[in-house]
Motif scaffolding. Structure first.
Motif, PDB file in Angstrom:
ATOM      1  N   ARG A  83       0.813  -1.224   0.000  1.00 15.82           N
ATOM      2  CA  ARG A  83       0.000   0.000   0.000  1.00 15.82           C
ATOM      3  C   ARG A  83       0.843   1.269   0.000  1.00 15.82           C
ATOM      4  NH1 ARG A  83      -4.111   2.917   3.581  1.00 15.82           N
ATOM      5  NH2 ARG A  83      -2.880   2.376   5.415  1.00 15.82           N
ATOM      6  N   ASP A  84       2.093   1.173   0.474  1.00 13.86           N
ATOM      7  CA  ASP A  84       2.956   2.362   0.514  1.00 13.86           C
ATOM      8  C   ASP A  84       3.315   2.873  -0.875  1.00 13.86           C
ATOM      9  OD1 ASP A  84       6.140   1.062   0.319  1.00 13.86           O
ATOM     10  OD2 ASP A  84       4.423  -0.232   0.643  1.00 13.86           O
ATOM     11  N   SER A  85       3.005   2.070  -1.920  1.00 14.49           N
ATOM     12  CA  SER A  85       3.320   2.503  -3.292  1.00 14.49           C
ATOM     13  C   SER A  85       2.296   3.492  -3.846  1.00 14.49           C
ATOM     14  CB  SER A  85       3.383   1.285  -4.225  1.00 14.49           C
ATOM     15  OG  SER A  85       4.336   0.371  -3.754  1.00 14.49           O
ATOM     16  N   TRP A  86       1.187   3.699  -3.115  1.00 13.31           N
ATOM     17  CA  TRP A  86       0.122   4.582  -3.611  1.00 13.31           C
ATOM     18  C   TRP A  86      -0.172   5.702  -2.611  1.00 13.31           C
ATOM     19  CZ3 TRP A  86      -0.108  -0.753  -4.207  1.00 13.31           C
ATOM     20  CH2 TRP A  86      -0.055  -1.191  -5.538  1.00 13.31           C
ATOM     21  N   ASN A  87      -0.940   6.674  -3.068  1.00 17.06           N
ATOM     22  CA  ASN A  87      -1.391   7.799  -2.227  1.00 17.06           C
ATOM     23  C   ASN A  87      -0.231   8.539  -1.560  1.00 17.06           C
ATOM     24  OD1 ASN A  87      -4.048   6.942  -2.750  1.00 17.06           O
ATOM     25  ND2 ASN A  87      -3.949   5.506  -1.060  1.00 17.06           N
ATOM     26  N   ARG A  88       0.905   8.555  -2.208  1.00 23.89           N
ATOM     27  CA  ARG A  88       2.037   9.286  -1.624  1.00 23.89           C
ATOM     28  C   ARG A  88       1.746  10.777  -1.680  1.00 23.89           C
ATOM     29  NH1 ARG A  88       6.319   5.882  -5.152  1.00 23.89           N
ATOM     30  NH2 ARG A  88       6.696   4.130  -3.731  1.00 23.89           N
ATOM     31  N   PRO A  89       1.854  11.482  -0.536  1.00 24.40           N
ATOM     32  CA  PRO A  89       1.498  12.907  -0.539  1.00 24.40           C
ATOM     33  C   PRO A  89       2.624  13.778  -1.088  1.00 24.40           C
ATOM     34  CG  PRO A  89       1.961  12.136   1.689  1.00 24.40           C
ATOM     35  CD  PRO A  89       2.235  10.987   0.778  1.00 24.40           C
ATOM     36  N   ILE A  90       2.316  14.534  -2.156  1.00 24.24           N
ATOM     37  CA  ILE A  90       3.315  15.458  -2.681  1.00 24.24           C
ATOM     38  C   ILE A  90       3.014  16.854  -2.139  1.00 24.24           C
ATOM     39  CG2 ILE A  90       3.646  14.039  -4.756  1.00 24.24           C
ATOM     40  CD1 ILE A  90       2.284  16.362  -6.318  1.00 24.24           C
ATOM     41  N   ILE A 431       5.531  -5.429  -7.970  1.00 21.17           N
ATOM     42  CA  ILE A 431       4.763  -4.167  -7.981  1.00 21.17           C
ATOM     43  C   ILE A 431       5.335  -3.217  -6.921  1.00 21.17           C
ATOM     44  CG2 ILE A 431       2.488  -3.103  -7.777  1.00 21.17           C
ATOM     45  CD1 ILE A 431       1.247  -5.844  -8.388  1.00 21.17           C
ATOM     46  N   GLY A 432       5.355  -3.672  -5.671  1.00 22.18           N
ATOM     47  CA  GLY A 432       5.869  -2.838  -4.591  1.00 22.18           C
ATOM     48  C   GLY A 432       7.353  -2.574  -4.725  1.00 22.18           C
ATOM     49  N   ALA A 433       8.105  -3.617  -5.081  1.00 22.94           N
ATOM     50  CA  ALA A 433       9.568  -3.492  -5.169  1.00 22.94           C
ATOM     51  C   ALA A 433       9.964  -2.435  -6.199  1.00 22.94           C
ATOM     52  CB  ALA A 433      10.191  -4.842  -5.527  1.00 22.94           C
ATOM     53  N   PHE A 434       9.291  -2.454  -7.361  1.00 29.35           N
ATOM     54  CA  PHE A 434       9.625  -1.521  -8.433  1.00 29.35           C
ATOM     55  C   PHE A 434       9.345  -0.081  -7.991  1.00 29.35           C
ATOM     56  CE2 PHE A 434       8.969   0.856 -12.357  1.00 29.35           C
ATOM     57  CZ  PHE A 434       9.983   0.380 -13.160  1.00 29.35           C
ATOM     58  N   GLY A 435       8.166   0.150  -7.402  1.00 27.39           N
ATOM     59  CA  GLY A 435       7.804   1.497  -6.950  1.00 27.39           C
ATOM     60  C   GLY A 435       8.772   2.027  -5.906  1.00 27.39           C
ATOM     61  N   ARG A 436       9.151   1.158  -4.946  1.00 31.44           N
ATOM     62  CA  ARG A 436      10.055   1.580  -3.859  1.00 31.44           C
ATOM     63  C   ARG A 436      11.460   1.854  -4.377  1.00 31.44           C
ATOM     64  NH1 ARG A 436       7.817  -3.443  -0.752  1.00 31.44           N
ATOM     65  NH2 ARG A 436       5.829  -2.605  -0.008  1.00 31.44           N
ATOM     66  N   GLU A 437      11.952   0.967  -5.243  1.00 32.13           N
ATOM     67  CA  GLU A 437      13.320   1.129  -5.767  1.00 32.13           C
ATOM     68  C   GLU A 437      13.431   2.385  -6.627  1.00 32.13           C
ATOM     69  OE1 GLU A 437      16.145  -0.508  -5.056  1.00 32.13           O
ATOM     70  OE2 GLU A 437      14.970  -1.579  -3.555  1.00 32.13           O
ATOM     71  N   MET A 438      12.381   2.681  -7.394  1.00 32.05           N
ATOM     72  CA  MET A 438      12.400   3.901  -8.214  1.00 32.05           C
ATOM     73  C   MET A 438      12.425   5.140  -7.316  1.00 32.05           C
ATOM     74  SD  MET A 438      12.551   3.181 -11.418  1.00 32.05           S
ATOM     75  CE  MET A 438      11.755   4.185 -12.645  1.00 32.05           C
ATOM     76  N   LEU A 439      11.654   5.089  -6.227  1.00 34.88           N
ATOM     77  CA  LEU A 439      11.627   6.236  -5.315  1.00 34.88           C
ATOM     78  C   LEU A 439      12.988   6.440  -4.649  1.00 34.88           C
ATOM     79  CD1 LEU A 439       9.843   8.473  -4.195  1.00 34.88           C
ATOM     80  CD2 LEU A 439       9.185   6.959  -2.330  1.00 34.88           C
ATOM     81  N   ARG A 441      15.703   6.022  -6.032  1.00 35.80           N
ATOM     82  CA  ARG A 441      16.527   6.682  -7.060  1.00 35.80           C
ATOM     83  C   ARG A 441      15.952   8.035  -7.471  1.00 35.80           C
ATOM     84  NH1 ARG A 441      17.049   1.511  -6.878  1.00 35.80           N
ATOM     85  NH2 ARG A 441      18.806   0.357  -7.760  1.00 35.80           N
ATOM     86  N   ASN A 442      15.018   8.557  -6.629  1.00 36.91           N
ATOM     87  CA  ASN A 442      14.399   9.864  -6.873  1.00 36.91           C
ATOM     88  C   ASN A 442      13.569   9.928  -8.151  1.00 36.91           C
ATOM     89  OD1 ASN A 442      14.953  11.288  -4.539  1.00 36.91           O
ATOM     90  ND2 ASN A 442      15.689  13.076  -5.675  1.00 36.91           N
ATOM     91  N   ILE A 443      12.828   8.843  -8.412  1.00 33.61           N
ATOM     92  CA  ILE A 443      11.911   8.813  -9.562  1.00 33.61           C
ATOM     93  C   ILE A 443      10.539   8.381  -9.049  1.00 33.61           C
ATOM     94  CG2 ILE A 443      11.376   7.744 -11.797  1.00 33.61           C
ATOM     95  CD1 ILE A 443      14.521   7.189 -11.898  1.00 33.61           C
ATOM     96  N   GLY A 444       9.522   9.205  -9.319  1.00 34.04           N
ATOM     97  CA  GLY A 444       8.156   8.869  -8.904  1.00 34.04           C
ATOM     98  C   GLY A 444       7.421   8.218 -10.058  1.00 34.04           C
ATOM     99  N   VAL A 445       6.951   6.997  -9.842  1.00 35.61           N
ATOM    100  CA  VAL A 445       6.277   6.274 -10.920  1.00 35.61           C
ATOM    101  C   VAL A 445       5.035   5.582 -10.363  1.00 35.61           C
ATOM    102  CG1 VAL A 445       7.671   4.166 -10.642  1.00 35.61           C
ATOM    103  CG2 VAL A 445       6.624   4.649 -12.845  1.00 35.61           C
TER     104      VAL A 445
END
Length: 476
Positions: A83-90, A431-439, A441-445
């Protein structure tokens, strides 16, 4: 292949089949997660593990359950893990880069706490900011700020009462010119433009032919209409033609009377697949079988075509061939709301019978001004070539990014000209691993899984923007 003569430009789309080993491993992954889910539920039942999901209070145990228990199985045991891969507050403008508030969870994603730290300069590959108009400086922002001071933020009334501003009239005139249609009408919400207008156009005794991958707003609008709905395979013209033939030959079920109307529902760009509608073929079928066409251009308006006028412009077709042209201002224009364009009779009819026209509060004035300024920029009416340059930049970014990902060996879905780029992940753990690893590396996906996609077709979705530089795309 059969209708090559209808296309004035090459039409290349690819949906590579899932490799067998990957499909098997994906099913095994879901199987393991499901088994562990049953084990966790058993432990929760016997109070071995703390139960955090919504349940009835003790005194309501005899009531019919308010919360569906088994239907939330997926939510509790699969979705909650990632769930941490979604609703991230910007906490910044959703431009080419964004700032994000850091949050942590100490109870496996049931609740989050904020650390107070802000992660700055994340490359934004998740917003539908196709032309880069979501920005805090420039002509759009200045014009919107001026209108805010003159008209205020809200209108507090419907269009038919005290909420009809000169700005609304100006916007509708501009939208009609932009689309090349007789008349247009605007609404304060994109989703409601579909869900509240389809039932004003069709009802009982009518037939809706809907693409299987149509957006939830189109599906809801079709269901609310009370018309009969039949689904055709995605972008499959043989499937659509067969349904049209059957509808004309057999008519309505039981009575065999002819259908009052037949309405074809399609989208310009399908936001989960990155595919573009085969519009020349759809229009040919619509004319052949004398049905109506409703085109949803939420993702294609501004983002496709040499002058940014959407999928009709992309294929070099006549806007008159589309009966109902719908789109939203929430993507390419960096604003909010939606529109419907078409013949003057159609728009006059909708002004009276559309629920979102009669009952909804009219659009906020600064939002209207944002759309007017950005649309004039795209059309070149602001005296610059900035708009045209942005449309071209988006097309270049799209082709470059797709080509590079394919060269790296990823399975990419959709049309080579679509700024929505789905990269297939398949396995649930990815799904989760990709979102977390991109973050990291400072990439929001955006990562997407079931139920938004078929269960074995999880994916990451990149949305390209004219604001992205080549260096940013290379980093990603």
């Amino acid at each position: 292949v059969h209708n090559g003569g209808l296309y004035k430009r090459p039409f290349n789309e690819a949906f590579e089949e899932t490799p067998m080993l990957v499909a098997v491993l994906t099913y095994v992954g879901y199987g393991v997660l499901t088994l562990f889910g049953y084990l966790r539920d058993f432990m929760r039942q016997w109070k071995i593990e703390k139960c955090q999901n919504a349940t009835e209070r003790e005194e309501q145990k005899d009531f019919v359950p308010l919360y569906q228990d088994f239907e939330n199985f997926y939510n509790r045991n699969l979705y909650m893990r990632i769930r941490d891969s979604w609703n991230r507050p910007i906490c910044s403008v959703p431009g080419a880069k964004v700032d994000m508030m850091e949050r942590v969870s100490h109870d496996y994603n049931w609740t989050f706490t904020y650390t107070g730290r802000v992660i700055k300069g994340i490359i934004n590959m998740g917003s539908y900011n196709y032309l880069g108009f979501a920005q805090k400086e420039g002509t759009c922002q200045e014009a919107a700020a001026e209108v805010l001071s003159q008209y205020g933020a809200g209108v507090c009334s419907t269009r038919q009462e005290m909420g009809n501003l000169d700005k609304h009239e100006e916007l509708e005139e501009l939208v009609a010119r932009f689309l090349g249609v007789e008349s247009a009408m605007t609404y304060g919400m994109g989703f409601a433009t579909n869900s509240m207008n389809i039932h004003a156009l069709v009802g009982k005794g009518c037939l809706i032919l809907s693409d299987e991958l149509n957006h939830a707003s189109l599906v809801l609008g079709a269901r609310l209409s009370g018309a009969t709905i039949r689904i055709f395979k995605h972008n499959n013209m043989q499937s659509l033609e067969k349904l049209l033939k059957d509808a004309i030959v057999h008519g309505q079920p039981r009575t065999r009377r002819p259908w009052k109307k037949i309405l074809i529902l399609v989208e310009g760009i399908y936001s989960m697949e990155g595919s573009i509608v085969r519009l020349p073929e759809v229009i040919a079928l619509k004319k052949k079988y004398k049905s109506y066409l409703y085109l949803d251009e939420a993702h294609s308006i501004g983002a496709l075509g040499p002058s940014g006028r959407g999928v009709v412009d992309y294929f070099g077709l006549d806007p008159e061939d589309v009966d109902v042209m719908m789109g939203t201002f929430t993507k390419s224009f960096g604003a909010a709301g939606g529109y419907i364009g078409g013949k003057k009779e159609l728009i006059d009819y909708l002004r009276t019978y559309s629920h979102s026209a009669v009952y909804a509060t009219s659009m906020s004035p600064p939002v209207v001004e944002q759309i007017i300024t950005s649309m004039k920029c795209i059309m070149g009416e602001d005296g610059t070539t900035v708009g045209k340059a942005r449309v071209q930049q988006l097309a270049e970014n799209t082709r470059y990014f797709r080509r590079r990902l394919k060269e790296m060996g990823f399975i990419i879905y959709g049309n080579e000209d679509s700024p929505v780029v789905p990269l297939m992940l398949y396995m649930p753990a990815k799904i989760g691993a990709f979102g977390r690893e991109m973050l990291k590396r400072n990439i929001g996906v955006v990562v997407v899984g079931f139920p938004a996609t078929p269960i074995i077709e999880s994916r990451a979705r990149f949305c390209l923007s004219a604001a992205h530089t080549k260096e940013m795309l290379d980093t990603v």
